[in-house]
Design an enzyme around this catalytic site. Sequence first.
Site, PDB file in Angstrom:
ATOM      1  N   ASP A  27      39.460  49.169  47.500  1.00  0.00           N
ATOM      2  CA  ASP A  27      38.957  48.586  46.255  1.00  0.00           C
ATOM      3  C   ASP A  27      38.414  47.184  46.478  1.00  0.00           C
ATOM      4  O   ASP A  27      38.804  46.472  47.393  1.00  0.00           O
ATOM      5  CB  ASP A  27      40.068  48.541  45.207  1.00  0.00           C
ATOM      6  CG  ASP A  27      41.231  47.666  45.642  1.00  0.00           C
ATOM      7  OD1 ASP A  27      41.719  47.865  46.774  1.00  0.00           O
ATOM      8  OD2 ASP A  27      41.641  46.781  44.877  1.00  0.00           O
ATOM      9  N   GLU A  28      37.503  46.805  45.598  1.00  0.00           N
ATOM     10  CA  GLU A  28      36.973  45.446  45.500  1.00  0.00           C
ATOM     11  C   GLU A  28      36.523  44.887  46.843  1.00  0.00           C
ATOM     12  O   GLU A  28      36.644  43.696  47.117  1.00  0.00           O
ATOM     13  CB  GLU A  28      38.012  44.517  44.856  1.00  0.00           C
ATOM     14  CG  GLU A  28      38.352  44.918  43.433  1.00  0.00           C
ATOM     15  CD  GLU A  28      39.381  44.011  42.784  1.00  0.00           C
ATOM     16  OE1 GLU A  28      39.276  43.786  41.561  1.00  0.00           O
ATOM     17  OE2 GLU A  28      40.289  43.527  43.496  1.00  0.00           O
ATOM     18  N   TRP A  46      50.473  44.394  39.133  1.00  0.00           N
ATOM     19  CA  TRP A  46      50.011  43.444  40.148  1.00  0.00           C
ATOM     20  C   TRP A  46      50.702  42.117  39.871  1.00  0.00           C
ATOM     21  O   TRP A  46      50.731  41.644  38.741  1.00  0.00           O
ATOM     22  CB  TRP A  46      48.489  43.330  40.114  1.00  0.00           C
ATOM     23  CG  TRP A  46      47.864  44.686  40.254  1.00  0.00           C
ATOM     24  CD1 TRP A  46      47.294  45.443  39.280  1.00  0.00           C
ATOM     25  CD2 TRP A  46      47.813  45.482  41.445  1.00  0.00           C
ATOM     26  NE1 TRP A  46      46.893  46.646  39.777  1.00  0.00           N
ATOM     27  CE2 TRP A  46      47.189  46.700  41.113  1.00  0.00           C
ATOM     28  CE3 TRP A  46      48.235  45.274  42.762  1.00  0.00           C
ATOM     29  CZ2 TRP A  46      46.984  47.715  42.037  1.00  0.00           C
ATOM     30  CZ3 TRP A  46      48.020  46.291  43.696  1.00  0.00           C
ATOM     31  CH2 TRP A  46      47.396  47.487  43.335  1.00  0.00           C
TER      32      TRP A  46
END
Length: 756
Positions: free
Chosen positions: A323-324, A465
């Site tokens: 991701d990202e 998170w």
Amino acid sequence: MNKILSFKYIVLFASLFLSVTTVNAQFHIIPQPVSLTAGKGSFVLNKNAVIGVNKETEPIGKYLQDYLNQNYGLQTTVKVFDKIPANTAIRLNNVWSNAESAYTMHVTPASVSISGNGAGVFYGVQTLIQLLPRDKSPVLKISACTVADQPRFGWRGLSLDVSRHFFTVDEVKKYIDVMAHYKLNTFHWHLTDDEGWRIQIDKYPRLTEVGSKISYYAKRGEFRKLDNLIDDGRDGFYTKDEIRDVIKYAQDRFVTILPEIEMPGHSEAAIFAYPQLGCQDSTGAKHRVRMLDPSEYTFKFMEDVLTEVIALFPNQYIHIGGDEAEMVDWLKSPTAVALMKREHLKSEKEVQSYFIKRIEKFLLSKNKRLVGWDEILQGGLAESATVMSWQGEAGGIAAAKMHHHVVMTPLPYMYFDAPQANEDLEPIGWNPPVTWQMVYNYEPQSKELTNAETEYILGAQGNIWNEKVPNAQHLQYMVYPRALAVAELTWSPKNEKDIERFGWKMKNQYGLFKLWNFNARLPDIEGVDNVITNKSRFKLTLNYPLQGAKVRYALNGKMPDNNSPSMPFPVNINVPLKDSIGLRTFTTWTLNDQHIRQTASIKRVSIKPAHEKVAKLKPGMAYEVFKTGERDIAKLQDEKPAETGETNLIVPVRPVSEGLINWVKIKGFIKIDKEADYELTTGFEVSPALFLDEVPVIKMGLNTYVEPQKALLHLKKGVYSLRGHYIADKVNENQTLIELKIVGGEKLYPKFYLMH
């Protein structure tokens, strides 16, 4: 997964819907069983009771024995039998079933019998645990009942990010313990990221010697300032022996651990330890490097790391992140540019796909399967990859249509680092608020999928998170009670979902949280809503479901605190109302001295007298739909609608081109047949604007669970003009625009009061 149980000696009871009004108050089981029938009388569990087991269920019997001893001080005996005698107090039978994790439980005044295969018996024990009293008594009374149960989905997950703030082995074990109590079975362990590397790798010791001590090096000025954290972070890592210990602990609770090793982005901690991993910049520019260079050194390094990870974790899947990724960095990397030329890759997204596919090939050679976030779809999805859909549902839907397995974990519903109520009243977090109701209402199998495609949805998962979560007590506050909603939506049959019943059951779990010393966020006081009213007095009774809770409240708009005078619930508020008042509440309970705050605005308005006669009224509302890029409703006065019609409160959502929205205007009347006090609300999750005789009674754009609104109006017999507007999209699809009831009564049918 939805097969009917076929135990050799047990008949599966038909699925039975049970409302709160028809079920004995003891049955507040989460997740809701497939079938639950109340019996007569109770079973009394005394000290020295025998837990009868066979060889396969002996570990579960010892688990139950330890639980009863630790939480109630109750001494029981576990005995192993080839065939458990019928007069044994608790019998845990391993029997064959073609439905994974299924069980049946019979509680009679004479005994408790739980039967299933593998995890099924363990889940039956968890149901039994929820039937136990909350107080520590030497005699435990359990209501008689019969349960037949099995899960809807095989993946019922929670994640834990230990890279931003490290959590100890004991803290992780407690997290797994409570997961298991609610039949959650997948623990996604986010072990590496930019802010920390938390797993011992023998071949590359600097990963933990340096990469696990990022906050230490940040304080020394040798690493960037950890600006996303609320503090300096918590350093630490898990040795391989500690990892093995946690894995064994989870296995004993039928929880599978999914390890995540981030790549190719979110790799700054690894790059800090081994700089040659980092993406090189041919321009010579110096900047933060979080991307792995797609070099042979990197691939060999990550294969070595994964080899050691695979040797530790026995499960089928390895999560590699994906991701990202700041893929534009590769366009300046000589290594990446050469790779693109050699492999005929047309874009940086295809480099991402190449990277993921190489790692997938390696994992397959080790008999493991790859899981990644939905960005791994970019540039072409690896052949055997399972997709975790986090950026909404689109990635998961696309992957399922491609016949790839999917775990649904989308923003905003499954992100528990978001606040649980008004952002100004909660601990700091990412993203707008996500309430337990929003989590519960989520459906993992999208209507956009065919029946065949829905089979690729493995289940759902809640994520946390931990940039803003510095310790275990705070972690527990953020994850629970929202995780209970994940448990029920992934276990219970879709047609058995009942948000009011779940809310009642959820509040009954706080006795267990107290027993476990677990810091779940307290429930809100119901009825602390923003109110529009035409009455001259404001009346409200503050009730609370937790015995011993106290409240401090004010009506002057100022928030009370610990130093303000407190009082027990219930509290009756009955004050004159001339204009507006600001209600503020500060609620406390015995659990870890926790408190929650709530606010509400109560505003008095004048409603025009009813129209006594309006000619030729027809049932329903008139509506207009505008397909436009304009977000200011006032600028649509001269535009012609794309569609007009009549509605019974549900206006169909029509597709629009990219960049356009559906504005809906509604117009008509509310017909009142009986003078009384009425409550007007909306069933939209994100509220419309509603005006009664041009008085705004519902404000547009507020989340009904975060900032609830209602109008409490004394209305005389007659007809009142009603208009409103909203943006029609998937958020409010098939939700009810207006809800009206006499205060203290049932909701009225729209066809009797909505006219145009």
